[in-house]
Design an enzyme around this catalytic site. Structure first.
Site, PDB file in Angstrom:
ATOM      1  N   CYS A  52      -1.114   5.741  10.311  1.00 55.53           N
ATOM      2  CA  CYS A  52       0.098   5.026  10.752  1.00 55.53           C
ATOM      3  C   CYS A  52      -0.275   3.706  11.397  1.00 55.53           C
ATOM      4  O   CYS A  52      -1.116   3.676  12.301  1.00 55.53           O
ATOM      5  CB  CYS A  52       0.836   5.801  11.835  1.00 55.53           C
ATOM      6  N   CYS A  55       6.088  -5.324  15.745  1.00 60.46           N
ATOM      7  CA  CYS A  55       5.808  -4.406  16.856  1.00 60.46           C
ATOM      8  C   CYS A  55       4.354  -4.618  17.275  1.00 60.46           C
ATOM      9  O   CYS A  55       3.477  -4.775  16.424  1.00 60.46           O
ATOM     10  CB  CYS A  55       6.024  -2.948  16.436  1.00 60.46           C
ATOM     11  N   CYS A 111       5.994  -7.030   7.292  1.00 63.48           N
ATOM     12  CA  CYS A 111       7.169  -6.627   8.065  1.00 63.48           C
ATOM     13  C   CYS A 111       7.506  -7.758   9.020  1.00 63.48           C
ATOM     14  O   CYS A 111       6.608  -8.359   9.611  1.00 63.48           O
ATOM     15  CB  CYS A 111       6.890  -5.348   8.849  1.00 63.48           C
ATOM     16  N   CYS A 169       1.376  -2.463  15.866  1.00 64.79           N
ATOM     17  CA  CYS A 169       1.346  -2.186  14.426  1.00 64.79           C
ATOM     18  C   CYS A 169       0.660  -3.308  13.651  1.00 64.79           C
ATOM     19  O   CYS A 169       1.031  -4.474  13.781  1.00 64.79           O
ATOM     20  CB  CYS A 169       2.780  -1.994  13.917  1.00 64.79           C
ATOM     21  N   CYS A 206       3.486   8.511   1.621  1.00 66.84           N
ATOM     22  CA  CYS A 206       3.999   7.522   2.566  1.00 66.84           C
ATOM     23  C   CYS A 206       4.243   6.233   1.780  1.00 66.84           C
ATOM     24  O   CYS A 206       3.309   5.613   1.279  1.00 66.84           O
ATOM     25  CB  CYS A 206       2.958   7.330   3.666  1.00 66.84           C
ATOM     26  N   GLU A 248       0.814  -1.212   0.000  1.00 70.33           N
ATOM     27  CA  GLU A 248       0.000   0.000   0.000  1.00 70.33           C
ATOM     28  C   GLU A 248       0.848   1.262   0.000  1.00 70.33           C
ATOM     29  O   GLU A 248       1.976   1.258   0.467  1.00 70.33           O
ATOM     30  CB  GLU A 248      -0.892   0.020   1.251  1.00 70.33           C
ATOM     31  N   GLY A 296       6.634  -2.061   6.229  1.00 69.87           N
ATOM     32  CA  GLY A 296       7.984  -2.613   6.195  1.00 69.87           C
ATOM     33  C   GLY A 296       9.035  -1.789   6.908  1.00 69.87           C
ATOM     34  O   GLY A 296       8.811  -0.643   7.272  1.00 69.87           O
ATOM     35  N   GLU A 297      10.175  -2.436   7.139  1.00 71.40           N
ATOM     36  CA  GLU A 297      11.309  -1.787   7.789  1.00 71.40           C
ATOM     37  C   GLU A 297      12.337  -1.469   6.699  1.00 71.40           C
ATOM     38  O   GLU A 297      13.003  -2.363   6.175  1.00 71.40           O
ATOM     39  CB  GLU A 297      11.890  -2.739   8.849  1.00 71.40           C
TER      40      GLU A 297
HETATM   41  N1  SAH Z   1       9.071   0.192  10.008  1.00 70.66           N
HETATM   42  C1  SAH Z   1       9.353   1.569  10.160  1.00 70.66           C
HETATM   43  C2  SAH Z   1       8.519   2.461   9.273  1.00 70.66           C
HETATM   44  C3  SAH Z   1       7.054   2.149   9.107  1.00 70.66           C
HETATM   45  S1  SAH Z   1       5.962   2.427  10.437  1.00 70.66           S
HETATM   46  C4  SAH Z   1       9.241   1.983  11.582  1.00 70.66           C
HETATM   47  O1  SAH Z   1       8.696   1.237  12.381  1.00 70.66           O
HETATM   48  O2  SAH Z   1       9.721   3.063  11.912  1.00 70.66           O
HETATM   49  C5  SAH Z   1       5.721   4.195  10.505  1.00 70.66           C
HETATM   50  C6  SAH Z   1       5.403   4.706  11.930  1.00 70.66           C
HETATM   51  O3  SAH Z   1       4.071   4.352  12.337  1.00 70.66           O
HETATM   52  C7  SAH Z   1       6.334   4.124  12.984  1.00 70.66           C
HETATM   53  O4  SAH Z   1       6.777   5.106  13.876  1.00 70.66           O
HETATM   54  C8  SAH Z   1       5.422   3.159  13.665  1.00 70.66           C
HETATM   55  O5  SAH Z   1       5.897   2.831  14.926  1.00 70.66           O
HETATM   56  C9  SAH Z   1       4.115   3.881  13.679  1.00 70.66           C
HETATM   57  N2  SAH Z   1       2.961   3.027  13.977  1.00 70.66           N
HETATM   58  C10 SAH Z   1       2.850   1.706  13.760  1.00 70.66           C
HETATM   59  N3  SAH Z   1       1.627   1.261  14.163  1.00 70.66           N
HETATM   60  C11 SAH Z   1       0.977   2.333  14.662  1.00 70.66           C
HETATM   61  C12 SAH Z   1      -0.336   2.516  15.195  1.00 70.66           C
HETATM   62  N4  SAH Z   1      -1.207   1.502  15.297  1.00 70.66           N
HETATM   63  N5  SAH Z   1      -0.685   3.754  15.586  1.00 70.66           N
HETATM   64  C13 SAH Z   1       0.167   4.786  15.448  1.00 70.66           C
HETATM   65  N6  SAH Z   1       1.401   4.677  14.933  1.00 70.66           N
HETATM   66  C14 SAH Z   1       1.818   3.460  14.538  1.00 70.66           C
HETATM   67 FE1  SF4 Z   2       7.303  -2.291  13.620  1.00 67.26          FE
HETATM   68 FE2  SF4 Z   2       7.509  -0.518  11.601  1.00 67.26          FE
HETATM   69 FE3  SF4 Z   2       7.422  -3.157  11.096  1.00 67.26          FE
HETATM   70 FE4  SF4 Z   2       5.237  -1.936  11.966  1.00 67.26          FE
HETATM   71  S1  SF4 Z   2       6.261  -1.564  10.022  1.00 67.26           S
HETATM   72  S2  SF4 Z   2       6.044  -3.921  12.680  1.00 67.26           S
HETATM   73  S3  SF4 Z   2       6.106  -0.402  13.353  1.00 67.26           S
HETATM   74  S4  SF4 Z   2       9.021  -2.075  12.238  1.00 67.26           S
END
Ligand code: SAH
Ligand code: SF4
Length: 402
Positions: free
Chosen positions: A375, A148, A144, A151, A137, A124, A199-200
């Site tokens: 996010c 986390c 991923c 997420c 974005c 996406e 993704g990371e």
């Molecule tokens: N993987 C990378 C980039 C993608 S996530 C990273 O984790 O940084 C982009 C941002 O959205 C990150 O800061 C992530 O922690 C945040 N995020 C993930 N799930 C979320 C949620 N449910 N609500 C708010 N922010 C979230």
């Molecule tokens: Fe964590 Fe970023 Fe991967 Fe979501 S996309 S699982 S926030 S590392």
């Protein structure tokens, strides 16, 4: 008698690696997709098809301009390429776009596209318009691996790195949709890019680097590195290279200030802890007061949102002398999520402590929640749970039983 050698002394330090062309993979129809190839690879693709090196160099320059400055995908529209050359190119090459499966628009103007790769993987991208800017974005992976806990993307089962063409393709498609060709320096809607989709990005380093180099190239899309931000959950060993080889702004998903909480919500913390991560931020090439590092902090009710947490966050930023700003992200819920968002009052109290210490701490307004574009809400139809997610659930069940 020995004479002094005329050979230059070797100079210690960084040596640019000699660029090596990538192996070109033809598509199922035998043609090669030019989207996402570096300038060198584009030239090599033409040379491999038996164009004279000089011709190949010239044609590569023209093609680059048509592809990335004009947004053209049809060789027959390339007016400075001869009428005989155009079909020759079309037989051997294509200029692709990701396939759009679904395009949605939120009540707040945010747009989300569901895209599909040639091998049937879904990912996406999201466009967030604001009064004075527009941010795309971009995803770096399908799914991923990092899981986390807050997420949605982290619960996806399928994971694959996106190719440079699939990453650049998102930017191209957004420009198509916004009608922003040819690329012009002023007055465009798409002004910023954040690598904050699925993704990371630092787990797909080479492809993200190569894609962003194309996006930043002055003869094409020409987005300045100051308008691009790469967000990482803390892949410490890759951060220095990201600064050196890509040079864009850095955002770090910190989200917690104690080992206990960060271990739980960002499991990568068990590998690279908070101190190590903050040291890597302090060492990030190019960070200074004019280009600060953004710390992302998702506000989770009763988990990481106390006054003590805010004070510890300030202490850490000061201890490592980080040129920092903090982005407070209200948690965006998704079905089955194990957390709730902090109350607005709590977010404000947290914000005041950080801000009171002289650190900018805007609370983000969630965008596109109604179409699951905010996010952490990105997740495609691959509904099955990831291995890591299943393991975690099993672990929790065990703990509950025992
Ligand atoms: N993987 C990378 C980039 C993608 S996530 C990273 O984790 O940084 C982009 C941002 O959205 C990150 O800061 C992530 O922690 C945040 N995020 C993930 N799930 C979320 C949620 N449910 N609500 C708010 N922010 C979230
Ligand atoms: Fe964590 Fe970023 Fe991967 Fe979501 S996309 S699982 S926030 S590392």
């Amino acid at each position: 008698m020995q004479t002094a050698s005329a050979a230059p002394m070797p100079i210690p330090g960084h040596i640019d690696p000699v660029p090596v062309p990538r192996a070109l993979k033809p598509r199922a129809d035998g043609r090669i997709d030019l989207l996402g190839l570096s300038k060198l690879d584009l030239r090599m693709a033409l040379e491999t098809s038996q164009l004279e090196p000089k011709q190949a160099k010239l044609r590569a320059k023209q093609l680059w301009h048509w592809i990335y400055n004009r947004g053209v995908t049809d060789f027959s529209l390339m007016t400075d390429i001869s009428k005989t050359m155009q079909p020759w190119l079309a037989q051997r090459f294509v200029i692709s776009r990701p396939e759009v499966i679904e395009a949605q628009v939120s009540t707040d103007g945010t747009r989300k596209w569901l895209l599909r790769s040639d091998d049937g993987q879904d990912y996406e991208m999201v466009f967030i318009p604001d009064a004075d800017r527009g941010t795309l974005c971009v995803s770096s992976q399908v799914g991923c691996t990092l899981n986390c806990r807050f997420c949605h993307t982290g619960t996806m089962r399928l994971v694959r790195n996106l190719e440079p063409g699939e990453i650049v393709g998102q930017v191209m498609l957004a420009r198509d949709a916004l009608g922003e060709w040819p690329s012009q320096p002023d007055g465009r809607m798409l002004t910023n890019i954040v690598m904050m989709g699925m993704g990371e990005p630092l787990y797909n380093f080479d492809n993200v680097r190569d894609a962003l180099r194309i996006v930043m190239d002055g003869d094409g899309l020409a987005l300045s590195k100051r308008r691009i931000t790469l967000s990482t959950s803390g892949v410490v060993p890759m951060m220095e290279r990201a600064g050196e080889e890509i040079g864009v702004n850095l955002a770090v998903s910190l989200h917690a200030v104690t080992k206990e909480v960060r271990d739980e919500i960002v499991p990568l913390n068990r590998k690279f802890g908070i101190e190590e991560l903050l040291q890597a931020c302090a060492d990030y090439p190019g960070a200074n007061n004019a280009r600060r590092i953004t710390f992302e902090y998702v506000m989770l009710k009763d988990k990481n949102d106390s006054d003590d947490d805010a004070r510890e966050l300030v202490r850490l930023i000061k201890q490592y002398k980080l040129p920092a700003k903090v982005n407070l992200i209200p948690f965006n819920p998704w079905p089955g999520a194990p957390y709730e968002c902090s109350t607005p009052e709590r977010i404000r109290a947290f914000q005041e402590i950080v801000f009171g210490a002289g650190i900018s701490a805007p609370a983000r307004t969630p965008r596109g929640r109604d179409i699951d574009a905010a996010c952490g809400q990105l997740k495609t139809a691959a509904e099955k749970k990831s291995r890591a997610e299943l393991d975690r659930l099993a672990e929790e069940k065990q703990a509950a039983l025992g």
